[in-house]
Design a protein around this motif. Sequence first.
Motif, PDB file in Angstrom:
ATOM      1  N   PHE A  16      29.884  92.666 -44.749  1.00 15.59           N
ATOM      2  CA  PHE A  16      31.202  92.114 -45.075  1.00 15.59           C
ATOM      3  C   PHE A  16      32.251  92.937 -44.369  1.00 15.59           C
ATOM      4  CE2 PHE A  16      28.720  90.853 -48.821  1.00 15.59           C
ATOM      5  CZ  PHE A  16      28.980  89.499 -48.814  1.00 15.59           C
ATOM      6  N   ALA A  32      26.125  95.078 -47.017  1.00 14.12           N
ATOM      7  CA  ALA A  32      25.557  94.631 -48.287  1.00 14.12           C
ATOM      8  C   ALA A  32      24.062  94.391 -48.166  1.00 14.12           C
ATOM      9  CB  ALA A  32      26.261  93.359 -48.749  1.00 14.12           C
ATOM     10  N   SER A  52      22.905  97.497 -59.628  1.00 12.10           N
ATOM     11  CA  SER A  52      24.079  96.684 -59.314  1.00 12.10           C
ATOM     12  C   SER A  52      24.654  97.063 -57.952  1.00 12.10           C
ATOM     13  CB  SER A  52      25.113  96.912 -60.406  1.00 12.10           C
ATOM     14  OG  SER A  52      26.287  96.277 -60.066  1.00 12.10           O
ATOM     15  N   GLY A  53      24.991  96.081 -57.175  1.00 11.62           N
ATOM     16  CA  GLY A  53      25.641  96.320 -55.890  1.00 11.62           C
ATOM     17  C   GLY A  53      24.693  96.651 -54.764  1.00 11.62           C
ATOM     18  N   CYS A  54      23.361  96.598 -55.016  1.00 14.79           N
ATOM     19  CA  CYS A  54      22.441  96.979 -53.961  1.00 14.79           C
ATOM     20  C   CYS A  54      22.193  95.842 -52.983  1.00 14.79           C
ATOM     21  CB  CYS A  54      21.130  97.478 -54.543  1.00 14.79           C
ATOM     22  SG  CYS A  54      20.148  96.168 -55.276  1.00 14.79           S
ATOM     23  N   GLY A  55      22.732  94.668 -53.264  1.00 14.58           N
ATOM     24  CA  GLY A  55      22.622  93.589 -52.278  1.00 14.58           C
ATOM     25  C   GLY A  55      21.630  92.509 -52.640  1.00 14.58           C
ATOM     26  N   LYS A  56      21.210  92.459 -53.883  1.00 13.19           N
ATOM     27  CA  LYS A  56      20.248  91.440 -54.290  1.00 13.19           C
ATOM     28  C   LYS A  56      20.840  90.040 -54.157  1.00 13.19           C
ATOM     29  CE  LYS A  56      20.072  93.002 -58.522  1.00 13.19           C
ATOM     30  NZ  LYS A  56      21.041  94.103 -58.525  1.00 13.19           N
ATOM     31  N   SER A  57      21.988  89.863 -54.779  1.00 12.80           N
ATOM     32  CA  SER A  57      22.599  88.528 -54.734  1.00 12.80           C
ATOM     33  C   SER A  57      22.943  88.146 -53.310  1.00 12.80           C
ATOM     34  CB  SER A  57      23.889  88.502 -55.551  1.00 12.80           C
ATOM     35  OG  SER A  57      23.614  88.837 -56.866  1.00 12.80           O
ATOM     36  N   THR A  58      23.458  89.101 -52.565  1.00  8.68           N
ATOM     37  CA  THR A  58      23.838  88.798 -51.187  1.00  8.68           C
ATOM     38  C   THR A  58      22.616  88.328 -50.399  1.00  8.68           C
ATOM     39  OG1 THR A  58      25.532  90.471 -51.382  1.00  8.68           O
ATOM     40  CG2 THR A  58      25.026  89.705 -49.176  1.00  8.68           C
ATOM     41  N   GLU A 182      19.272  86.521 -61.120  1.00 14.54           N
ATOM     42  CA  GLU A 182      19.482  87.020 -62.469  1.00 14.54           C
ATOM     43  C   GLU A 182      19.654  85.889 -63.484  1.00 14.54           C
ATOM     44  OE1 GLU A 182      21.041  90.586 -62.965  1.00 14.54           O
ATOM     45  OE2 GLU A 182      21.376  91.125 -60.879  1.00 14.54           O
ATOM     46  N   PRO A 281      28.326 101.143 -50.355  1.00 17.32           N
ATOM     47  CA  PRO A 281      27.671 100.494 -49.221  1.00 17.32           C
ATOM     48  C   PRO A 281      28.573 100.417 -47.990  1.00 17.32           C
ATOM     49  CG  PRO A 281      28.249  98.884 -50.902  1.00 17.32           C
ATOM     50  CD  PRO A 281      28.567 100.229 -51.460  1.00 17.32           C
TER      51      PRO A 281
HETATM   52  N1  LIG Z   1      32.348  88.470 -50.561  1.00 21.58           N
HETATM   53  C1  LIG Z   1      32.191  89.797 -50.460  1.00 21.58           C
HETATM   54  N2  LIG Z   1      33.065  90.512 -49.719  1.00 21.58           N
HETATM   55  C2  LIG Z   1      32.938  91.836 -49.605  1.00 21.58           C
HETATM   56  N3  LIG Z   1      31.958  92.557 -50.175  1.00 21.58           N
HETATM   57  C3  LIG Z   1      31.055  91.907 -50.928  1.00 21.58           C
HETATM   58  C4  LIG Z   1      31.127  90.499 -51.112  1.00 21.58           C
HETATM   59  N4  LIG Z   1      30.106  90.124 -51.901  1.00 21.58           N
HETATM   60  C5  LIG Z   1      29.432  91.252 -52.199  1.00 21.58           C
HETATM   61  N5  LIG Z   1      29.984  92.328 -51.601  1.00 21.58           N
HETATM   62  C6  LIG Z   1      29.526  93.698 -51.682  1.00 21.58           C
HETATM   63  O1  LIG Z   1      28.199  93.736 -51.239  1.00 21.58           O
HETATM   64  C7  LIG Z   1      27.453  94.633 -52.024  1.00 21.58           C
HETATM   65  C8  LIG Z   1      26.229  93.924 -52.573  1.00 21.58           C
HETATM   66  O2  LIG Z   1      26.633  92.953 -53.513  1.00 21.58           O
HETATM   67  P1  LIG Z   1      25.645  92.023 -54.305  1.00 21.58           P
HETATM   68  O3  LIG Z   1      26.458  91.095 -55.102  1.00 21.58           O
HETATM   69  O4  LIG Z   1      24.689  91.450 -53.362  1.00 21.58           O
HETATM   70  O5  LIG Z   1      24.913  93.036 -55.249  1.00 21.58           O
HETATM   71  P2  LIG Z   1      23.862  92.747 -56.375  1.00 21.58           P
HETATM   72  O6  LIG Z   1      22.708  93.547 -56.058  1.00 21.58           O
HETATM   73  O7  LIG Z   1      23.696  91.301 -56.567  1.00 21.58           O
HETATM   74  O8  LIG Z   1      24.598  93.370 -57.621  1.00 21.58           O
HETATM   75  P3  LIG Z   1      24.726  92.854 -59.138  1.00 21.58           P
HETATM   76  O9  LIG Z   1      23.547  93.344 -59.832  1.00 21.58           O
HETATM   77  O10 LIG Z   1      25.943  93.535 -59.599  1.00 21.58           O
HETATM   78  O11 LIG Z   1      24.835  91.384 -59.069  1.00 21.58           O
HETATM   79  C9  LIG Z   1      28.353  95.161 -53.111  1.00 21.58           C
HETATM   80  O12 LIG Z   1      28.806  96.439 -52.740  1.00 21.58           O
HETATM   81  C10 LIG Z   1      29.495  94.205 -53.108  1.00 21.58           C
HETATM   82  O13 LIG Z   1      30.668  94.882 -53.435  1.00 21.58           O
END
Ligand SMILES: Nc1ncnc2c1ncn2[C@@H]1O[C@H](COP(=O)(O)OP(=O)(O)OP(=O)(O)O)[C@@H](O)[C@H]1O
Lengths: 325, 307, 299, 491, 337
Positions: A16, A32, A52-58, A182, A281
């Motif tokens: 990002f 991410a 949280s924030g490790c990039g799973k959703s991304t 999740e 990240p």
């Molecule tokens: N649209 C975006 N723009 C900028 N940064 C983003 C965006 N979406 C996610 N990030 C960043 O990318 C990183 C990974 O986010 P992600 O949502 O994939 O984490 P996650 O593992 O799903 O966490 P969670 O358990 O909180 O859902 C995070 O640091 C988040 O801040």
Amino acid sequence: MEQATLLEVKNLKKYFEIRGGLLQRVTGYVKAVDDVSFAVQRGETLGIVGESGCGKSTTGRTILRLLEPTAGQVMFDKIDLAKLSREEMRRKRKDIQMVFQDPYASLNPRMAVADIIGEALPAHGVTDGAEIRRRVNETLELCGLTAEQGQRYPHEFSGGQRQRVGIARALILRPKLIIADEPVSALDVSIQAQIINLLQDLQVQFGLTYVFISHDLSVVRHISNRVGVMYLGRLVEIGFAEELYENPRHPYTQALLSSIPRTDPLAKRERVILQGDVPSPANPPPGCAFAPRCPKAMEVCKTVRPEMTELSKSYQVACHLFRTE
Amino acid sequence: MLIYIVRRLAAMIPILLIVAVVIFLFLHMIPGDPARIVAGPEASAQDVENTRIVLGLDRPIYEQFWEFLSGALQGDLGYSFRTREPVMDMISDRIMPTLELSFVSMVWAIGAGMLFGVFAATKRGKWQDQLTMFGATTGISMPSFWLGLMLIELFAVQLGWLPTGGNQSAEHYILPAITLGSQVAAIIARFTRSSLLETLGEDYVRTARAKGAREMRVVWLHALRNALLPVVTMTGMQFGFLLGGSVVVESVFSWPGMGNMLITSVSMRDYPVIQAEMLLFAIQFMLINLLVDVLYAVINPQIRLDS
Amino acid sequence: MSQSVTPVSAAPGVTIPVAADSPARQFMRRFSRQKLGVAAFVVLVGLFLLTFIGPVISPYDPIKPDYNTLLQPPSAGHWLGTDEFGRDILSRVIYGTRISIAVSLSSVVIGSVIGTFVGLTAGYYGGNYDSLVMRTCDVMFAFPGILQAIAIIAILGPGLHNVVVAVAIYTVPQFIRIIRGSTLALKNMMYIEAARSVGIPDRLIIWKHIFPGTFSIALVYFTMRIGTAILIAASLSFLGLGAQPPLAEWGAMLSSGREYLMSAPHVALFPGLAILITCLAFNLFGDGLRDALDRKIVD
Amino acid sequence: AGDKKPSELVIAQDANPTTMDPHDTQDTLAYGIQKTMYEGLLGFDKDMKVIPVLAEAMPELAKDAKSITFKLKKGVKFQDGTDFNAEAVKANIDRLKDPANKLKRASLYTAIDHVEIIDPYTVKIVLNKPFAPILQAFAHPAGLMISPKAIKEYGKDLNRHPVGTGPFQFVEWKDGQYVIVKKFDAYWDKANAAKVDKITFKPVTESASRVAMLKTGEAQFIYPLPSEQVEAIKGDSNIVVDQAQSIIERYVVFNVTKKPFDDKRIRQALNYAVDKDALAKVVYKGFASAPESAFAPKVWGFQKQQMYAYDVEKAKKLLAEAGVPNGFEVTLWTPNDTVRAKLAEFVQQQWQAIGVKATIQQMDFVTLTNQLSVKPEESKLQVAISGWSPSTGEADWGIRPLLTKNMFPTAGFNVGFYANDQLEKFVTTGLESGDEKERLNAYGEAQKTIVEDAPWVFLTVQDNLAGKRKNLSGVYVLPDAALDVRGAAFQ
Amino acid sequence: MTTQKKLLEVNDLCIAFRSQDSVVTAVTGVSFSLHEGETLGIVGESGCGKSVTSLSIMRLLPLETSHIDGRIQFDGQDLLKLPIDEMQDIRGNRISMVFQEPMTSLNPVYTIGKQIDEAILLHRKMSAKEARALTLEVLKQVGIPRSEAIAKEYPHQLSGGMRQRVMIAMALACRPKLMIADEPTTALDVTIQAQILDLMRQLRQETGASIMLITHDLGVVAEMCERVLVMYAGQIVEEADVVSLFQEPKHPYTVGLMQSIPQLTKKVSRLVPIPGQVPPLTKMPPGCRFAPRCQHVMDVCMTENPQLQKVADGHSCRCWLYGKGGGLDGASDITRG
Ligand SMILES: Nc1ncnc2c1ncn2[C@@H]1O[C@H](COP(=O)(O)OP(=O)(O)OP(=O)(O)O)[C@@H](O)[C@H]1O
Ligand SMILES: Nc1ncnc2c1ncn2[C@@H]1O[C@H](COP(=O)(O)OP(=O)(O)OP(=O)(O)O)[C@@H](O)[C@H]1O
Ligand SMILES: [Mg+2]
Ligand SMILES: [Mg+2]
């Protein structure tokens, strides 16, 4: 074996842009997802865990191209999704669906549930009203809801029921792959079990393949055949659930597993309490991302990023402790 | 912070250029020949031609624009068609009264607006709240020229307490400032109320209560400070509105300000003055926006300007 | 308000059942609780009725002069008195309702439709298009509304049609901003992403998911803008740029009445009050709508 | 409460002056202020009669109307100490005549060929053609005399540095706020020396605010006082209303090149259809009178004419004769100030009675002027509210610019493109004859012709209204709407 | 460590909320006590009334819309009857609270140091300087490195775990006798949760404060608490010491809860969920509130709500299975094997 691979993610990256300053210039990147590769076989469930924030959703969203990947390939049924046009990808979504974490936010509060579920059909060529109604009702029942409930609005449902709606929405197109981000984290434990069972039943009934994302290691273990562990945008360990939970190799996985509170007040166990927080990240450490918190960190960890190493055909770990030389 | 401000100021230049072009073209699109008007009703064709030459309107439009632009860049805004005075001098005469009036109006509007807003929020749902908000909405709905004339009639003519117009002494500020500020005060009151109601429901307000803070402290120190953030933004926007509103108010109170001058200039097609004023309006607007952003950052530590 | 409230001491868990409801029904229920809003709504309905039945109930011809009854104060014959041409002010105020409401409504409708469309697309698609739109809005915001309107009228010429155009043009950027803002917020809602994930095309997402989400804000803003439009139209008439005589338009009436403010104050008072009340009603109605739709929507 | 005897006068007017250079002035308001500081060779008295000021006596106009000789007063000094003499007169006229100066009032003096200095206190002005109204031209404020030293010194900036021979001298001018003048101690005419120390002229655009200022005593004199406001100050015993007939005549101008206004019967019908007495009552609260000719009675050369009495039947008959018994539709243009808009509305109401439907279109003054100042074939005008105040106070300037062929826009203000050979003849005679009787005769015929041919609907001659505190005297409004405040004094 | 002295005694607590439409009773007849130095856990599903119960002890429920009945004895005072300013003196001083959302519970516009200073200055007569010294000390105590620097930072500059430490520091600043922690770790990652729980254990030892720990995570309860209350739909359904609760859960709800959690250590092919869902507050069943979802439901359950009764030493349960003569044998059926 080749034949059985449904989804193969190769060197996927999603950065990002961090924009700042006056002209909104790019001043940096949040990495991410940073060079993640894995494969999912037909009919299996791959669990992905991490903090949280490790990039799973991304990862999940990039596979579906709800976010455009920065680099890498997403081979689905031998087609590289990353190369499709927007419209081609839109049509392809018939085969890959997603279930979202938040059953409250992922349903449009202004639409009746049946409309939410049925909405996808016209977008994929089913325009006959009666047919849409029939299929919506069928799917509602599959997910443990009644046709009558379809006329209601999301706010009239409990969390668990809403998640059923979310699953019904994903299911109505009869996809091959469902990415569940999740799906039970927001639910109470007693409801969680219902949803997990539902997902498992549907998998059997329709031969679905799941990528199951969660931060709850117990749930992932329960539902997954194989599990991947992510840390700060990278996959650090992946292998069959049994093996990974019984014998975690990566120090991070070990710490993670030992951090989970056990429901046994008498159990005495050795705990690895990690120091410090997950680094940002946007500014990850140069070498192994886990090195600053790792109890077993070596000198090399601070400078060299460990590559994925195959410990066996089905087990890989990215850690200098397991380098094959 | 300083670097940020400098950079923001620098970024204003291209926008101002565009604004200048827009204003210039816009003015020349408005029907009405300034030379005719300046020459006067009894002027002969030759007089009008002469006037046109004197005013420089006989030259091609791009030349006129270039002169305006290069002049403006050097701080020379040309001469008024109407008075032949340097526009710069006219503006420097007029800008202070307008700014002073805007400032006084703003001060009371912010003060009263916030006070009423906080009062209403703390009495949420009770009759005090309803009454205050009803009053505020009435304030918003009142045409300002009407209010101004009514105030003059009451306080200057009937009661004789205050002067009717002009800007000689502090007394002269009261009625115009009330007229100009009342709408803004009403808007701020409503905005403060709703913003405060929102922050009063925030977790950190509960934390403050859990610490044992008294209710006054909770409202004024914890909730209001946060509630101010959107209020600041909106207030900044209102300032622009105020500058526009002064056009009407200045004419009612014969206030020797920019608004009054603008009306005269428009009616006379006094291009150099209109251009200068519009440009000034735009600059003021942008400076206020900048000020708002800086203020916002001062109140809200989460915003870092220099990143 | 029709629901009775059970005393607090009622048996634990006993509650009045609430009909399973759609958002629309919920809204109606919540709105009916806004006392001021409901009152404002009633006033507005009355005003709208007036625009239709005005000609029937108004006691005199609004434009026929009577030089024998100049500037008479309110009396039994003329409830609100007469103006400088001896015309019945009550009749003129009644006829004025139609014009003021038609002008403000149509200008805000035009402005809001264009503004909503541009705001939605700019917010959803972003990119250069969005930047262009926003910069344009910035430039328009840099000039106070009344100046914009005066300038536009100066180009188009005076008259009610052009007042509509001027006020509409003034309204557009405001709506763009509001709608774009809420589009940006909605765009990041999970349910939008969910819709995209099942393959709904963009234009349908905008139309079926984002637009309804912005609708409530747009509606609230719409009602409040009508008040503003009435005021701007009145100011323009005040400056002689709006309605042409002998049309009974409130702003124009007020404008000609100001000359008699000291000798015959009723001439300016009643059209002024009409503007005030209408504007107030629209604003209070907007308040009520907002509270009923969502407490989170701020002014 | 009686006012204390003050020594400073505050006057509130409706606009800003544009300049303090009399040669370059086109607004009467500025002239009102300038005349406190400047004096001309000649001037107008209260009734627009020409009187000598800096001239020793009324000058002699040559029989052929081709030259005029002034004897000057002696011992007059400008406020900067310069002597007033023949040199000074020449310097002023040369300045006006120099095309490079592009002065707005130059056109008033195009008839002058050159100036001859006979002796230090005698000048002869030689004209390039017979031009009888030259007297009025010198009485016009454009002929105010500026100090030759100031002309040299200030050049273009003269508009901010007025130096004349008048009883007051300039102090300060802040645009939009005030112009201040103070008593000039070395004024030559001790008998008429200033009786107040200081005069402040303030622009107050909103008429209600002006009235309020007068009531509170913030101003001692306000002009104009709209007729609507008279009622508002009636009860106040400290205030008196000054009322005097002006030389401003208001009319509706027809574009005679457009159908149906090319038909005289239509024009006459529309004249008959307007009740001028009602107009004076409704629009001007009675502070106006029905017109008695094509220009106002106080203009030199005026002769009372048989006007169009209010007669709806006759109007209808004329319409029927002209072939439009049921009337027609017409667009009536008007400037957007309240009075003229009201005038338009009144006319509209009146015409309604004979079936003529007028749609009023208000325009801001500049736009209207622009729409009017076009060639005949481009003109979109049908009818418009208009008016004229001949600033020279005589008949020529009341007719020629408005109704002769050479004065089609953009040369002049014949915006209705009226042309009448007979009228042209009378006007030429009036202009070129040095014989007063002949001239008066010619103008009489001219007025008759105009009224009969009805290029306008003659609406009204309005009064000038001003408000003043009771203890103030010596301030009045001239018929051409310029103020004369030199004699201001408090009791 | 547990003395017998009761620090907090809650009796028959009923909490109702009034809304425009109706009145809902969120908590019904809750009674329990907390001893000095004890850690009491409250578990239950979302919406069962855990937070409301704790907020009512602090009297932080919205005045206009809430109605509290019952008695809350703290250190000999009835909190519900106290004038508001006396209550304010107790808040943050003798009872303090840590909230679930560390992200939003700190005021974003004040520095960390200032917010803790405030907590101290509100209750202690000391200079700003002394307060700051104390602040730095508690910050160190909760394991915040570079406490001087952190004190000058704003909440948004800290991670979630750090913020929760700050919240705990703020709660402990005045050495309260009772700390109520409402889901202090729910919003945190497991590795951070482990840190915070470790910290709380340590601080409990150091300060001797009683802790009321609210959570929905049975694991956290098992690791942290001595005694546990299980709540369901606004009522306490079971109360026991931690070991007997986990080894011999009595109430069918507690049992169902434990069965529906996937186990990390052993894999079952299928979970056993509790069917149905928690009834909404507006539609509470007339009898036992769990009856509609209970596998052991009997006729009596549908009509009459059972009382909380003692089923073993220090173990009570609200269930007809043990009703009328303490039918402990019924329990063996449902205790998981
Ligand atoms: N649209 C975006 N723009 C900028 N940064 C983003 C965006 N979406 C996610 N990030 C960043 O990318 C990183 C990974 O986010 P992600 O949502 O994939 O984490 P996650 O593992 O799903 O966490 P969670 O358990 O909180 O859902 C995070 O640091 C988040 O801040
Ligand atoms: N201010 C309030 N007004 C009305 N109802 C309320 C209010 N606060 C809480 N409730 C209701 O009281 C019930 C209990 O809420 P409470 O917050 O105590 O649940 P909880 O057990 O803490 O749940 P969670 O695990 O989600 O925090 C809920 O149904 C909630 O809707
Ligand atoms: Mg996620
Ligand atoms: Mg809670």
